[in-house]
Design an enzyme around this catalytic site. Sequence first.
Site, PDB file in Angstrom:
ATOM      1  CD  GLU A   1     -44.305  51.592  18.075  1.00 48.75           C
ATOM      2  OE1 GLU A   1     -44.434  50.577  18.853  1.00 48.75           O
ATOM      3  OE2 GLU A   1     -43.096  52.060  17.795  1.00 48.75           O
TER       4      GLU A   1
ATOM      5  CE  LYS B   1     -40.396  44.627  22.063  1.00 45.07           C
ATOM      6  NZ  LYS B   1     -39.224  44.373  22.466  1.00 45.07           N
TER       7      LYS B   1
ATOM      8  CB  VAL C   1     -41.348  49.529  14.278  1.00 45.75           C
ATOM      9  CG1 VAL C   1     -40.681  49.909  12.740  1.00 45.75           C
ATOM     10  CG2 VAL C   1     -41.308  50.731  15.080  1.00 45.75           C
TER      11      VAL C   1
ATOM     12  CG  ASP D   1     -30.749  42.162  20.797  1.00 46.66           C
ATOM     13  OD1 ASP D   1     -31.865  42.031  20.013  1.00 46.66           O
ATOM     14  OD2 ASP D   1     -31.234  42.322  22.187  1.00 46.66           O
TER      15      ASP D   1
ATOM     16  CB  SER E   1     -34.867  45.382  16.323  1.00 50.00           C
ATOM     17  OG  SER E   1     -36.167  45.714  16.045  1.00 50.00           O
ATOM     18  CB  ALA E   2     -37.889  41.634  13.893  1.00 49.79           C
ATOM     19  CG  ASP E   3     -38.507  47.429  14.760  1.00 50.59           C
ATOM     20  OD1 ASP E   3     -39.431  46.458  14.794  1.00 50.59           O
ATOM     21  OD2 ASP E   3     -38.249  48.312  15.393  1.00 50.59           O
TER      22      ASP E   3
ATOM     23  CE  LYS F   1     -35.650  56.211  23.832  1.00 47.80           C
ATOM     24  NZ  LYS F   1     -36.719  55.356  23.658  1.00 47.80           N
TER      25      LYS F   1
HETATM   26  N1  PSU Z   1     -37.309  52.351  20.671  1.00 47.42           N
HETATM   27  C1  PSU Z   1     -37.993  53.454  21.309  1.00 47.42           C
HETATM   28  N2  PSU Z   1     -39.211  53.340  21.963  1.00 47.42           N
HETATM   29  C2  PSU Z   1     -39.873  52.212  21.634  1.00 47.42           C
HETATM   30  C3  PSU Z   1     -39.377  50.995  20.996  1.00 47.42           C
HETATM   31  C4  PSU Z   1     -38.262  51.225  20.475  1.00 47.42           C
HETATM   32  O1  PSU Z   1     -37.261  54.372  21.288  1.00 47.42           O
HETATM   33  O2  PSU Z   1     -41.098  52.123  22.021  1.00 47.42           O
HETATM   34  C5  PSU Z   1     -40.326  49.842  20.655  1.00 47.42           C
HETATM   35  C6  PSU Z   1     -40.751  49.650  19.238  1.00 47.42           C
HETATM   36  O3  PSU Z   1     -42.098  49.202  19.131  1.00 47.42           O
HETATM   37  C7  PSU Z   1     -39.752  48.921  18.441  1.00 47.42           C
HETATM   38  C8  PSU Z   1     -39.286  48.085  19.541  1.00 47.42           C
HETATM   39  O4  PSU Z   1     -40.334  48.453  17.216  1.00 47.42           O
HETATM   40  O5  PSU Z   1     -39.397  48.737  20.701  1.00 47.42           O
HETATM   41  C9  PSU Z   1     -38.228  47.218  19.082  1.00 47.42           C
HETATM   42  O6  PSU Z   1     -38.061  46.159  20.004  1.00 47.42           O
HETATM   43  P1  PSU Z   1     -37.056  44.994  19.975  1.00 47.42           P
HETATM   44  O7  PSU Z   1     -35.343  45.818  20.053  1.00 47.42           O
HETATM   45  O8  PSU Z   1     -37.106  43.983  20.831  1.00 47.42           O
HETATM   46  O9  PSU Z   1     -36.964  44.487  18.516  1.00 47.42           O
HETATM   47 MN    MN Z   2     -34.140  42.212  20.168  1.00 49.26          MN
END
Ligand code: PSU
Ligand code: MN
Length: 306
Positions: free
Chosen positions: A27, A89, A109, A141, A143-145, A162
């Site tokens: 990524e 992003k 991701v 909140d 994540s879309a992941d 984390k």
């Molecule tokens: N967690 C980490 N390092 C990262 C990310 C998440 O420890 O770099 C990044 C990844 O690209 C992940 C994104 O897909 O943050 C998730 O962001 P959000 O929580 O806004 O969906």
């Molecule tokens: Mn989010």
Amino acid sequence: MNLNRFLDVNPEVAEAIAAGKPVVALESTIISHGMPYPQNVETALNVERIIRENGAVPATIAIIGGRLKAGLTAEEIEYFGKKGQAIAKASRRDLAVLCARGQDGATTVTTTMMIAHMAGIKIFATGGIGGVHRGAETTMDISADLEELGQTPVMVVCAGAKSILDLGLTLEYLETKGVPVLGFGTDELPAFYTRKSGFGVDYRVDTPRELAACFKAQNDLGLKGGMLVTNPIPEEFAMPLETITAAIDKAIGECNEKGIHGKQTTPFLLARVAELTGGNSLDSNIQLVYNNAKLAAQTAKCYCEL
Ligand code: PSU
Ligand code: MN
């Protein structure tokens, strides 16, 4: 291969895919938003080298000028690392507008899985995934992941998540979406900087061959989702639990006080935790990414032999 009109597959990557050779996706948000310059560029280039040393072709994924790129040049990696947080992003909801406008985007991701799948790449290595944030029962909140893991057939090799996230709720969400969570050589979900979290994984798997066999079975069964492989940080680079917990709690407190929300939350927390823990956590972060790149390349090789 899906010939999407926005997709550009780098010739070396396209050739490997066509020949049934192992390829590992990477990524770009980890480069632009996950680490400071110049360590981000150095890490990204080392990750590509480690993947090659382990017999696979690396494909760093990003959006450049509205084109979905599967495989970047060293110059493009340098560009992403230098521009850092100035690059948008890009999650699933951002793709259409960025492509229509011809803009750049750092793939998370989620979007890395999407573009890898369009290109025909099955295995992807990263550091940590997004998940259910602490307090999500009021902020929503999530994540879309996690949604992407539920619907796109790509294996994601990470070091867990984390504890800026609610790990218990993240596992519940993955279960609902039907995503298998495998522990590489462990029964316990690793928490990125630490090898343990207090939460169990669904299955312990001890070899890259077995990881490949599980993912092959999932694909051959016609199950459309992804698979999450959690690979603990090597013992010598793990952080003391108290140090990392204190930094994360402080960062979350500041995030709430400042009213930071939406797509800024994760980058803010990542940067603040890195600042609070100094160079140690950055070194740990870099080492665990190398460890995941190696496992992903070995697994991609086994997958091609099945
Ligand atoms: N967690 C980490 N390092 C990262 C990310 C998440 O420890 O770099 C990044 C990844 O690209 C992940 C994104 O897909 O943050 C998730 O962001 P959000 O929580 O806004 O969906
Ligand atoms: Mn989010």
